[in-house]
Design a protein around this motif. Structure first.
Motif, short mmCIF file in Angstrom:
data_model
loop_
_atom_site.label_atom_id
_atom_site.label_comp_id
_atom_site.label_asym_id
_atom_site.label_seq_id
_atom_site.Cartn_x
_atom_site.Cartn_y
_atom_site.Cartn_z
N LEU A 26 0.71 -1.20 0.10
CA LEU A 26 0.00 0.11 -0.04
C LEU A 26 0.75 1.16 0.12
CD1 LEU A 26 -2.87 1.26 0.40
CD2 LEU A 26 -2.66 1.07 2.80
N THR A 27 1.77 1.13 0.79
CA THR A 27 3.03 2.44 0.91
C THR A 27 3.61 2.85 -0.51
OG1 THR A 27 3.43 1.79 3.22
CG2 THR A 27 5.02 3.31 1.82
N ILE A 28 3.85 1.60 -1.16
CA ILE A 28 4.57 1.85 -2.70
C ILE A 28 3.46 2.33 -3.69
CG2 ILE A 28 5.78 0.43 -4.44
CD1 ILE A 28 6.67 -1.44 -2.08
N VAL A 29 2.37 1.74 -3.47
CA VAL A 29 1.33 2.05 -4.57
C VAL A 29 1.03 3.51 -4.45
CG1 VAL A 29 -0.96 1.66 -5.37
CG2 VAL A 29 0.38 -0.19 -4.89
N LEU A 30 0.55 3.92 -3.27
CA LEU A 30 0.01 5.22 -3.02
C LEU A 30 1.19 6.31 -3.22
CD1 LEU A 30 -1.96 5.09 0.26
CD2 LEU A 30 -2.72 5.27 -2.13
N ALA A 31 2.64 6.22 -2.87
CA ALA A 31 3.63 6.87 -3.21
C ALA A 31 3.73 6.85 -4.90
CB ALA A 31 5.09 6.35 -2.71
N GLN A 32 3.48 5.95 -5.53
CA GLN A 32 3.41 5.92 -6.95
C GLN A 32 2.46 6.97 -7.68
OE1 GLN A 32 5.86 5.39 -9.05
NE2 GLN A 32 4.89 5.44 -11.09
N LEU A 33 1.30 6.80 -7.00
CA LEU A 33 0.17 7.39 -7.41
C LEU A 33 0.33 8.80 -7.47
CD1 LEU A 33 -1.31 4.91 -8.08
CD2 LEU A 33 -3.38 5.60 -6.64
N LYS A 34 0.98 9.21 -6.15
CA LYS A 34 0.96 10.62 -5.80
C LYS A 34 2.36 11.32 -5.96
CE LYS A 34 -3.23 10.19 -4.74
NZ LYS A 34 -4.23 10.84 -5.31
N ASN A 35 3.11 10.83 -6.77
CA ASN A 35 4.50 11.17 -7.19
C ASN A 35 5.48 11.52 -6.26
OD1 ASN A 35 3.41 11.27 -10.11
ND2 ASN A 35 2.35 13.09 -9.18
N THR A 36 5.55 10.93 -5.09
CA THR A 36 6.46 11.20 -3.87
C THR A 36 7.83 11.09 -4.21
OG1 THR A 36 6.32 8.92 -2.79
CG2 THR A 36 4.70 10.67 -1.97
N LYS A 37 8.07 10.08 -5.11
CA LYS A 37 9.51 9.65 -5.60
C LYS A 37 10.11 11.08 -6.36
CE LYS A 37 12.81 6.40 -7.72
NZ LYS A 37 13.29 7.25 -8.97
N THR A 38 9.24 11.34 -7.01
CA THR A 38 9.59 12.62 -8.18
C THR A 38 9.81 13.91 -7.29
OG1 THR A 38 8.25 11.40 -10.15
CG2 THR A 38 8.83 13.92 -10.05
N TYR A 39 9.17 14.19 -6.31
CA TYR A 39 9.16 15.15 -5.43
C TYR A 39 10.61 15.36 -4.60
CZ TYR A 39 4.36 16.46 -7.24
OH TYR A 39 3.41 16.83 -8.12
#
Length: 309
Positions: free
Chosen positions: A101-114
């Motif tokens: 869940l942590t990984i999927v939501l991070a991908q949906l909301k672009n946290t790695k990009t930010y």
């Protein structure tokens, strides 16, 4: 009679300590310190060295301390009269679900990009995805995969799952068999691999598989490293056919320092930590199986060597 712990890349001492408390009347040894190889009839394993079990002629039970057995069956020749068991623990399922869940939501909301933009002091807003518009496909609907699939569906994701046999899971569209594999992959925004490793599933995540997904899809591997054809993944990332990948398992662990995955900008890695076995909880299952073994009763969570799970 004696119990022998054979571990690689895992500290055996916490296990010996807990098991000694729970089975005080039985000798519990840690390889390679074995007083009598002929006395060993119950072996507790994690990634044993190749053919090491041949040293112990009277083994009756091989107990995996994880949810899988491929780390044992791929390196050992196991006689038909030996029972192989694994750990089935609800905590493993919950931990896996929280991790994914942590990984999927991070991908949906672009946290790695930010995070990457912050390092370069870039202020650039991106479009993001929502749960109700995201389709997740899960390969492997066993005890862990089935739980994960249901939890994602309950949150509002569109969820599909693929396995050998059809599963009835609320909110999850089930596909089964080779003929349904491509249909299951089609239009998937996120692909999560939770398959067991067998001869049939080895290299199943390859160029052909990944190209069946929706455009700009994301791949997560928490199954086994041997499921993935590594060069195919890198090729599709480099040609922008995939948005990215999150890998928790690898063909060689620890991942070699020179491996391309370490520095690839579209790959995130973790050191096989998605769902870690709890020593106390797993020890209770092992103790119960040992008592059943002594009483000639059926063991918990026995595995089919023909199926590999």
């Amino acid at each position: 009679m004696s119990i022998l712990i054979i571990f690689n890349n895992k500290d055996p001492e916490p296990w010996k300590k807990v098991l000694t408390k729970k089975i005080a009347t039985t000798s519990i040894e840690v390889y390679p310190k074995v007083k009598d190889v002929a006395a060993v009839d119950f072996v507790i394993c994690w990634k044993p060295e190749k053919d090491i079990l041949k040293k112990f002629p009277n083994i009756k039970v091989i107990q995996s301390v994880g949810a899988s057995i491929d780390h044992i069956t791929n390196s050992q020749t196991i006689a038909e009269n030996i029972v192989v068991t694994r750990i089935v623990d609800m905590k493993l399922s919950i931990d896996m679900w929280e991790f994914l869940l942590t990984i999927v939501l991070a991908q949906l909301k672009n946290t790695k990009t930010y995070i990457q933009q912050q390092e370069k002091r870039i202020w650039d807003q991106k479009e993001y995805k929502s749960i109700k518009n995201t389709t997740i496909t899960i390969l492997g609907l066993g005890s862990i995969g089935g739980y994960v699939a249901k939890e994602f569906a309950d949150l509002g994701f569109t969820v599909k799952g693929w396995s050998n046999s059809r599963k009835e899971i609320s909110g999850v569209k089930s596909f089964n068999g080779v003929d349904a594999f491509d249909s299951c992959l089609s239009q998937s925004d996120v692909l999560i691999n939770l398959l067991p490793l067998t001869d049939e599933t080895r290299d199943i995540i390859n160029r052909k598989t990944l190209r069946k997904l929706a455009a700009d899809a994301f791949f997560i591997n928490v199954g086994r490293g041997e499921h993935l054809v590594e060069n195919d993944l890198i090729e599709l990332l480099d040609t922008n056919e995939l948005a990215g990948a999150f890998l928790d398992v690898f063909r060689t662990e620890p991942l070699p320092k020179e491996h391309l995955f370490w520095k690839h900008p579209k790959i995130q890695i973790t050191p096989h930590v998605a769902s870690l076995t709890n020593v106390e909880s797993a020890a209770n299952q092992i103790v119960e199986n040992y008592r059943r073994f002594l009483d000639n009763r059926e063991l918990l969570n026995m595995v089919s060597l023909n199926k590999g799970y």
